[in-house]
Design a protein around this motif. Structure first.
Motif, short mmCIF file in Angstrom:
data_model
loop_
_atom_site.label_atom_id
_atom_site.label_comp_id
_atom_site.label_asym_id
_atom_site.label_seq_id
_atom_site.Cartn_x
_atom_site.Cartn_y
_atom_site.Cartn_z
N THR A 31 0.84 -1.19 0.00
CA THR A 31 0.00 0.00 0.00
C THR A 31 0.88 1.24 0.00
O THR A 31 1.92 1.26 0.64
CB THR A 31 -0.88 0.03 1.27
OG1 THR A 31 -1.62 -1.18 1.35
CG2 THR A 31 -1.82 1.21 1.27
N VAL A 32 0.45 2.27 -0.72
CA VAL A 32 1.13 3.57 -0.70
C VAL A 32 0.12 4.58 -0.20
O VAL A 32 -1.00 4.66 -0.72
CB VAL A 32 1.64 3.96 -2.10
CG1 VAL A 32 2.20 5.37 -2.09
CG2 VAL A 32 2.69 2.97 -2.58
N GLN A 33 0.51 5.35 0.81
CA GLN A 33 -0.38 6.38 1.36
C GLN A 33 0.30 7.72 1.19
O GLN A 33 1.46 7.90 1.56
CB GLN A 33 -0.63 6.10 2.83
CG GLN A 33 -1.52 7.10 3.49
CD GLN A 33 -1.75 6.78 4.96
OE1 GLN A 33 -1.30 5.77 5.47
NE2 GLN A 33 -2.48 7.66 5.63
N THR A 34 -0.39 8.67 0.59
CA THR A 34 0.15 10.02 0.38
C THR A 34 -0.86 11.03 0.91
O THR A 34 -1.98 10.67 1.29
CB THR A 34 0.39 10.31 -1.12
OG1 THR A 34 -0.88 10.38 -1.78
CG2 THR A 34 1.24 9.26 -1.77
N ASP A 35 -0.44 12.30 0.90
CA ASP A 35 -1.44 13.32 1.19
C ASP A 35 -2.19 13.60 -0.12
O ASP A 35 -1.95 12.94 -1.13
CB ASP A 35 -0.81 14.57 1.80
CG ASP A 35 0.17 15.27 0.90
OD1 ASP A 35 0.12 15.07 -0.33
OD2 ASP A 35 1.00 16.03 1.42
#
Length: 88
Positions: A67-71
């Protein structure tokens, strides 16, 4: 922005930084500095640094994340970042 000294001119500038951090281990996988607000190419460089082998035994941390979480900044939710994720 991160205030720093420009290496060529010696003037104080506001640089920007993209950092990729593993949220489980808190290992900093990559850092990319930008002289202007980061664009999709600059952020893609940071992701590439994080996910590809570093070629240095002291930095064995790399690989494809689940998973990649960004703003929600436009640079992260734009078409180029989505295309990069699909391609990866």
């Amino acid at each position: 922005p991160v205030w720093t000294v420009h290496p060529a001119t010696g003037e104080t500038i506001a640089a920007y930084m993209s950092g990729i951090i593993d949220t489980y281990s808190r290992v900093v996988l990559a850092v990319e500095f930008h002289l202007t607000p980061p664009d999709a190419i600059g952020v893609a460089k940071a992701f590439s640094k994080a996910f590809l082998p570093k070629g240095d035994a002291r930095m064995p941390f790399f690989g494809m994340p689940e998973t990649v979480q960004t703003d929600n900044a436009a640079v992260y939710v734009g078409g180029l970042m989505s295309a990069m994720a699909v391609r990866a």
